[in-house]
Design a protein around this motif. Structure first.
Motif, PDB file in Angstrom:
ATOM      1  N   VAL A  76       4.705 -12.351   5.230  1.00 23.72           N
ATOM      2  CA  VAL A  76       3.625 -12.189   6.207  1.00 23.72           C
ATOM      3  C   VAL A  76       3.513 -10.727   6.627  1.00 23.72           C
ATOM      4  CG1 VAL A  76       2.846 -12.780   8.537  1.00 23.72           C
ATOM      5  CG2 VAL A  76       3.759 -14.568   7.041  1.00 23.72           C
ATOM      6  N   GLY A  77       4.662 -10.106   6.900  1.00 25.76           N
ATOM      7  CA  GLY A  77       4.655  -8.692   7.267  1.00 25.76           C
ATOM      8  C   GLY A  77       4.078  -7.819   6.171  1.00 25.76           C
ATOM      9  N   ALA A  78       4.431  -8.117   4.914  1.00 22.91           N
ATOM     10  CA  ALA A  78       3.905  -7.342   3.789  1.00 22.91           C
ATOM     11  C   ALA A  78       2.397  -7.529   3.650  1.00 22.91           C
ATOM     12  CB  ALA A  78       4.608  -7.754   2.502  1.00 22.91           C
ATOM     13  N   ALA A  79       1.917  -8.765   3.897  1.00 23.23           N
ATOM     14  CA  ALA A  79       0.476  -9.009   3.837  1.00 23.23           C
ATOM     15  C   ALA A  79      -0.257  -8.215   4.913  1.00 23.23           C
ATOM     16  CB  ALA A  79       0.197 -10.504   3.989  1.00 23.23           C
ATOM     17  N   VAL A  80       0.306  -8.200   6.127  1.00 19.29           N
ATOM     18  CA  VAL A  80      -0.290  -7.404   7.207  1.00 19.29           C
ATOM     19  C   VAL A  80      -0.260  -5.928   6.843  1.00 19.29           C
ATOM     20  CG1 VAL A  80      -0.024  -6.688   9.614  1.00 19.29           C
ATOM     21  CG2 VAL A  80       0.249  -9.097   8.992  1.00 19.29           C
ATOM     22  N   GLY A  81       0.862  -5.481   6.283  1.00 16.66           N
ATOM     23  CA  GLY A  81       0.975  -4.092   5.853  1.00 16.66           C
ATOM     24  C   GLY A  81      -0.055  -3.733   4.801  1.00 16.66           C
ATOM     25  N   GLY A  82      -0.343  -4.683   3.901  1.00 14.49           N
ATOM     26  CA  GLY A  82      -1.364  -4.442   2.894  1.00 14.49           C
ATOM     27  C   GLY A  82      -2.735  -4.254   3.511  1.00 14.49           C
ATOM     28  N   ARG A  83      -3.044  -5.052   4.526  1.00 12.09           N
ATOM     29  CA  ARG A  83      -4.331  -4.910   5.217  1.00 12.09           C
ATOM     30  C   ARG A  83      -4.403  -3.582   5.966  1.00 12.09           C
ATOM     31  NH1 ARG A  83      -8.081  -8.642   5.583  1.00 12.09           N
ATOM     32  NH2 ARG A  83      -7.701 -10.713   4.714  1.00 12.09           N
ATOM     33  N   VAL A  84      -3.314  -3.207   6.590  1.00  8.04           N
ATOM     34  CA  VAL A  84      -3.276  -1.909   7.286  1.00  8.04           C
ATOM     35  C   VAL A  84      -3.496  -0.776   6.293  1.00  8.04           C
ATOM     36  CG1 VAL A  84      -1.805  -0.315   8.581  1.00  8.04           C
ATOM     37  CG2 VAL A  84      -1.825  -2.751   9.162  1.00  8.04           C
ATOM     38  N   ALA A  85      -2.890  -0.907   5.099  1.00 10.72           N
ATOM     39  CA  ALA A  85      -3.052   0.130   4.074  1.00 10.72           C
ATOM     40  C   ALA A  85      -4.505   0.256   3.638  1.00 10.72           C
ATOM     41  CB  ALA A  85      -2.163  -0.181   2.870  1.00 10.72           C
ATOM     42  N   ARG A 103      -7.073  -0.435   5.472  1.00  7.98           N
ATOM     43  CA  ARG A 103      -7.833   0.109   6.599  1.00  7.98           C
ATOM     44  C   ARG A 103      -7.588   1.603   6.800  1.00  7.98           C
ATOM     45  NH1 ARG A 103     -10.516  -1.931  10.984  1.00  7.98           N
ATOM     46  NH2 ARG A 103     -10.474  -0.692  12.884  1.00  7.98           N
ATOM     47  N   PHE A 104      -6.325   2.019   6.666  1.00 11.73           N
ATOM     48  CA  PHE A 104      -5.972   3.400   6.988  1.00 11.73           C
ATOM     49  C   PHE A 104      -5.631   4.254   5.770  1.00 11.73           C
ATOM     50  CE2 PHE A 104      -4.954   1.070  10.901  1.00 11.73           C
ATOM     51  CZ  PHE A 104      -5.622   1.838  11.826  1.00 11.73           C
ATOM     52  N   GLY A 105      -5.494   3.633   4.590  1.00 16.24           N
ATOM     53  CA  GLY A 105      -5.023   4.356   3.421  1.00 16.24           C
ATOM     54  C   GLY A 105      -5.902   5.526   3.010  1.00 16.24           C
ATOM     55  N   GLY A 106      -7.187   5.442   3.305  1.00 19.09           N
ATOM     56  CA  GLY A 106      -8.079   6.530   2.936  1.00 19.09           C
ATOM     57  C   GLY A 106      -8.186   7.612   3.986  1.00 19.09           C
ATOM     58  N   ARG A 107      -7.468   7.456   5.079  1.00 16.54           N
ATOM     59  CA  ARG A 107      -7.521   8.421   6.167  1.00 16.54           C
ATOM     60  C   ARG A 107      -6.261   9.292   6.168  1.00 16.54           C
ATOM     61  NH1 ARG A 107      -9.688   4.520  11.117  1.00 16.54           N
ATOM     62  NH2 ARG A 107     -11.300   3.410   9.907  1.00 16.54           N
ATOM     63  N   SER A 108      -5.903   9.766   7.319  1.00 14.14           N
ATOM     64  CA  SER A 108      -4.739  10.636   7.435  1.00 14.14           C
ATOM     65  C   SER A 108      -3.461   9.886   7.066  1.00 14.14           C
ATOM     66  CB  SER A 108      -4.623  11.160   8.877  1.00 14.14           C
ATOM     67  OG  SER A 108      -3.354  11.721   9.103  1.00 14.14           O
ATOM     68  N   ARG A 136       6.813  -2.521   6.771  1.00 10.81           N
ATOM     69  CA  ARG A 136       7.233  -1.195   6.307  1.00 10.81           C
ATOM     70  C   ARG A 136       7.181  -1.085   4.780  1.00 10.81           C
ATOM     71  NH1 ARG A 136      13.158   0.600   5.547  1.00 10.81           N
ATOM     72  NH2 ARG A 136      13.492   0.391   7.782  1.00 10.81           N
ATOM     73  N   ASN A 137       7.680  -2.116   4.089  1.00  9.21           N
ATOM     74  CA  ASN A 137       7.709  -2.045   2.632  1.00  9.21           C
ATOM     75  C   ASN A 137       6.323  -1.941   2.029  1.00  9.21           C
ATOM     76  OD1 ASN A 137      10.406  -2.712   0.843  1.00  9.21           O
ATOM     77  ND2 ASN A 137      10.657  -3.206   3.004  1.00  9.21           N
ATOM     78  N   ALA A 138       5.362  -2.649   2.598  1.00  4.76           N
ATOM     79  CA  ALA A 138       3.990  -2.540   2.104  1.00  4.76           C
ATOM     80  C   ALA A 138       3.468  -1.123   2.289  1.00  4.76           C
ATOM     81  CB  ALA A 138       3.093  -3.537   2.834  1.00  4.76           C
ATOM     82  N   THR A 139       3.809  -0.516   3.402  1.00  5.93           N
ATOM     83  CA  THR A 139       3.380   0.858   3.671  1.00  5.93           C
ATOM     84  C   THR A 139       4.041   1.835   2.713  1.00  5.93           C
ATOM     85  OG1 THR A 139       3.071   0.324   6.015  1.00  5.93           O
ATOM     86  CG2 THR A 139       3.256   2.664   5.434  1.00  5.93           C
ATOM     87  N   VAL A 140       5.353   1.705   2.528  1.00  6.15           N
ATOM     88  CA  VAL A 140       6.088   2.611   1.637  1.00  6.15           C
ATOM     89  C   VAL A 140       5.564   2.478   0.209  1.00  6.15           C
ATOM     90  CG1 VAL A 140       8.353   3.060   0.615  1.00  6.15           C
ATOM     91  CG2 VAL A 140       8.144   2.680   3.079  1.00  6.15           C
ATOM     92  N   ARG A 141       5.262   1.260  -0.184  1.00  4.60           N
ATOM     93  CA  ARG A 141       4.717   1.037  -1.537  1.00  4.60           C
ATOM     94  C   ARG A 141       3.405   1.772  -1.716  1.00  4.60           C
ATOM     95  NH1 ARG A 141       1.124  -2.970  -3.353  1.00  4.60           N
ATOM     96  NH2 ARG A 141       1.249  -3.362  -5.592  1.00  4.60           N
ATOM     97  N   LYS A 142       2.540   1.699  -0.737  1.00  5.48           N
ATOM     98  CA  LYS A 142       1.239   2.363  -0.837  1.00  5.48           C
ATOM     99  C   LYS A 142       1.369   3.884  -0.728  1.00  5.48           C
ATOM    100  CE  LYS A 142      -1.571  -1.180  -1.270  1.00  5.48           C
ATOM    101  NZ  LYS A 142      -2.489  -1.326  -2.436  1.00  5.48           N
ATOM    102  N   LEU A 143       2.338   4.362   0.025  1.00  2.00           N
ATOM    103  CA  LEU A 143       2.550   5.806   0.113  1.00  2.00           C
ATOM    104  C   LEU A 143       2.964   6.376  -1.242  1.00  2.00           C
ATOM    105  CD1 LEU A 143       4.395   6.130   3.550  1.00  2.00           C
ATOM    106  CD2 LEU A 143       2.083   6.932   3.015  1.00  2.00           C
ATOM    107  N   GLY A 144       3.731   5.584  -1.999  1.00  2.00           N
ATOM    108  CA  GLY A 144       4.015   5.929  -3.384  1.00  2.00           C
ATOM    109  C   GLY A 144       4.915   7.124  -3.605  1.00  2.00           C
ATOM    110  N   VAL A 145       5.881   7.341  -2.726  1.00  2.23           N
ATOM    111  CA  VAL A 145       6.833   8.429  -2.936  1.00  2.23           C
ATOM    112  C   VAL A 145       7.888   7.948  -3.940  1.00  2.23           C
ATOM    113  CG1 VAL A 145       8.509   9.969  -1.857  1.00  2.23           C
ATOM    114  CG2 VAL A 145       6.456   9.283  -0.599  1.00  2.23           C
ATOM    115  N   PRO A 146       8.038   8.595  -5.085  1.00  3.93           N
ATOM    116  CA  PRO A 146       8.930   8.091  -6.142  1.00  3.93           C
ATOM    117  C   PRO A 146      10.386   7.968  -5.690  1.00  3.93           C
ATOM    118  CG  PRO A 146       7.490   9.814  -7.005  1.00  3.93           C
ATOM    119  CD  PRO A 146       7.326   9.828  -5.507  1.00  3.93           C
TER     120      PRO A 146
END
Length: 230
Positions: free
Chosen positions: A81-90, A92-97, A144-154
């Motif tokens: 559930v947290g990862a799904a919420v994180g995906g939605r946040v990504a 919404r905000f992934g194209g911004r700062s 957090r994991n959904a966010t880190v995944r989208k940030l994509g730092v190797p």
């Protein structure tokens, strides 16, 4: 203001604060703390490392002593559930700062883990405390994991190390690799070990509240300090 000037100001804004590599290493330490709390204090369940949790679920389903199917299912479900919420946040905000996005997500994690610390201090032996801590910390780790995944730092997932260790070995001279990211990978492994060691020591001597409080404070500090640059 010209487009070039606006872009320069945006880039300057993103540069302020700690590099994401440093922030993610700090979060890896926090993951070690969280899993020490959950595995040692909440009935042999992981709330940050879902690879281990799937294995634990198999142990519990087979009837191995000391493991709980319901604890593990609660952790897995809340993490998803947290990862799904994180995906939605990504989305919404992934194209911004990048900086603002990382800071907001980490601030939410800090608040959730801080709430868990408060529960652990206030009602350490209450019936619902175990499930509350499992559910909320797993949700926070999924977010957090959904966010880190989208940030994509190797090589900095913050919660699992299997591929990190694989890369570390495969890219050495023995594995005929260049070892370009070996320091980062080694730092990630060391950060997880330090977090687990500190977390275990605190859980065994002081209970669950203090390591959760430290995890919340560290995450909050990283939220305030994070930049948008790798």
């Amino acid at each position: 203001m010209s487009a070039d000037s606006a872009a320069a100001r945006t880039d300057d804004h993103e540069e302020r604060g700690l590099r994401l590599v440093v922030v993610l290493l700090g979060l890896t330490v926090v993951s070690g703390l969280i899993d020490a709390v959950s595995y040692l204090g909440l009935g042999h369940v992981f709330t940050a490392n879902m690879t281990g949790n799937v294995v634990v679920l198999g142990f519990a389903a087979a009837g191995a002593p000391g493991f709980s199917v319901w604890h593990t299912l609660t952790s897995l479900a809340c993490f998803l559930v947290g990862a799904a919420v994180g995906g939605r946040v990504a989305v919404r905000f992934g194209g911004r700062s990048r900086r603002s996005w990382a800071r907001v997500t980490l601030a939410v994690e800090a608040l959730l883990v801080g709430g868990c610390a408060a529960v652990a201090f206030a009602a350490p032996d209450a019936t619902g405390t175990t499930y509350t801590l499992i559910a909320v910390t797993a949700f926070a780790m999924g977010l957090r994991n959904a966010t880190v995944r989208k940030l994509g730092v190797p090589d900095l997932t913050t919660t699992v190390l299997t591929m990190t260790l694989t890369g570390l070995a495969a890219d050495t001279a023995v594995g005929a690799g260049a070892g370009n990211r070996s320091p980062r990978r080694a730092a990630s492994v060391a950060a997880m070990a330090v977090g687990a060691l500190l977390g275990a020591w605190l859980v065994l001597r002081h209970g669950l509240g203090i390591p959760l409080l430290i995890a919340a404070v560290v995450t909050g500090a990283l939220a305030v300090a994070a930049s948008g640059r790798e």
